[in-house]
Design a protein around this motif. Sequence first.
Motif, PDB file in Angstrom:
ATOM      1  N   GLU A 142       0.861  -1.103  -0.025  1.00  0.00           N
ATOM      2  CA  GLU A 142      -0.179  -0.049   0.059  1.00  0.00           C
ATOM      3  C   GLU A 142       0.891   1.155   0.054  1.00  0.00           C
ATOM      4  O   GLU A 142       1.648   1.303   0.916  1.00  0.00           O
ATOM      5  N   LEU A 143       0.662   2.223  -0.990  1.00  0.00           N
ATOM      6  CA  LEU A 143       1.436   3.374  -1.095  1.00  0.00           C
ATOM      7  C   LEU A 143       1.432   4.243   0.280  1.00  0.00           C
ATOM      8  O   LEU A 143       2.597   4.668   0.855  1.00  0.00           O
ATOM      9  N   SER A 152      -4.272   6.751  -2.193  1.00  0.00           N
ATOM     10  CA  SER A 152      -3.522   5.783  -1.956  1.00  0.00           C
ATOM     11  C   SER A 152      -4.091   4.594  -2.911  1.00  0.00           C
ATOM     12  O   SER A 152      -5.261   4.491  -3.316  1.00  0.00           O
ATOM     13  N   LEU A 200       0.546  -1.118  -5.011  1.00  0.00           N
ATOM     14  CA  LEU A 200       1.353  -1.144  -6.224  1.00  0.00           C
ATOM     15  C   LEU A 200       2.064  -2.569  -6.052  1.00  0.00           C
ATOM     16  O   LEU A 200       2.282  -3.130  -4.980  1.00  0.00           O
ATOM     17  N   PHE A 241       2.274   7.799  -9.092  1.00  0.00           N
ATOM     18  CA  PHE A 241       2.102   8.459  -7.869  1.00  0.00           C
ATOM     19  C   PHE A 241       3.118   9.630  -7.931  1.00  0.00           C
ATOM     20  O   PHE A 241       3.790   9.909  -8.852  1.00  0.00           O
ATOM     21  N   LEU A 258      -0.871  -0.352 -10.565  1.00  0.00           N
ATOM     22  CA  LEU A 258      -1.550   0.026  -9.491  1.00  0.00           C
ATOM     23  C   LEU A 258      -2.673  -1.032  -9.382  1.00  0.00           C
ATOM     24  O   LEU A 258      -3.298  -1.527 -10.256  1.00  0.00           O
TER      25      LEU A 258
END
Length: 461
Positions: free
Chosen positions: A327-328, A351, A354, A394, A459
């Motif tokens: 998770e970003l 978010s 990825l 991102f 993503l």
Amino acid sequence: MSSINTIRTLVVDDSDFFAEMTADTLTQEHDIDAVAATGASEALDRLESGGFDCVVSDYEMPEMDGLELLDEIRRDNPSIPFILLTGRGDEETASAAIAAGVADYLLKLEVVEDKQYGRLANRIENVVSQDRTRKKFESLVADSPDGIAHLTIDGRILSVNPSMADRLGADADALVDRNLRDVMDAEVADQRIEAGRRVVETGEATRSEDAVGDHHYQNQYIPVDSYRESDTFQLVSRDITDRVERQRKLERQNERLEEFASVVSHDLRNPLNVAQSALDLLDVDGEENADLVGKIDRSLDRMGCIIEDVLTLARQGRTVDDPQEAELETLASTAWNWIEAEQSSLAVESSAELEADRGRVQDLLANLFRNAIEHNDGEVDIEVGLLPDGDAGFYVADDGSGVSEDADEVFEMGYTSSEDGTGFGLAIVEQVAEAHGWSVDLATSAGGGARFEVTGVDLRN
């Protein structure tokens, strides 16, 4: 009747009445474009013009029976589905029909007297659908760049597509009935035949990789139920030579990078430690000496930072071979905890998950956070989020003073506009991005600061 899905059927019978009645019923009640032909000669004449998807024929006709007609049709049209209507329900007739290659057969009296035209229509639709599927599959096989062969478990070739024939250096027809061992490297052929035998026994497809000369192949083995032969399998062989060569090149590159990292760690860090230890033992007398010692101490610390960044740079350039979902927001929060940012703030605006190497992406984010803090005086607000729809990636943006330098220049190794910077932070960012197959670009944020955009990211929203 102009639809591409329309089924055009030729109905053959020596009785005008039956042929016309069957054709009309199929056309009017079952949406099949049926045409009547009286006897075998008329049927053959009509078939010459082409355009038929199926033939429905009576068995007992005076000029030639249904199976004799099928034999004549197969000379010019070997694959058209053929349904036989027979007045005999005995096993001998059924066996002869199957041996001749009919797609299906029905009792004529059931169709006429019991008016089971719907049953006949269903049979026509089924055999034509199967034939169309077969033709589509054969077209895909013929056009496939992969080598495809149909083999028995003892290695006899039943068919090959053009790609496989080219690899084996012979015409496709000339390879039929030859043994795979006789047309390629015998050791590799034995391995492939043995793999095929195992999938026929287990009923489960499998894969393998092998090499023939300078070429590397990934093979898939699939058990096949064939009306011509028992115990057969399909071999699908893909040339992966380019991929193998790239992998070897990357492995050699990684080995050189590891050697470089080891040299840096051993040959530079050891004398640096000696110098630091000697400095600690110095007896400092006077303010002037204390100032000099301080300068030496700061220089040694800076050399240690440079060594650490060079090691990171060498190792972060490796291609990511086993990415995992992350998770970003979690990656950004973890990276934020790695840095000293008492007077700054982080906000994650959006978010997603990825595919990435978690540790290296955290390094990327941490270096972008440090870059924003070190190149701005006072408090700086940093924002992380997803790029707009259509851009897979991102961004990391700040509200600082921005970057006036050329965008490409800031990613060069050794470049820094900060007295305390090593000049490797953004180079590491670029290396991590490229190792994932991503790109990183510098832009201006909405607040006038720096905005780094990472694109090409896989993503999972």
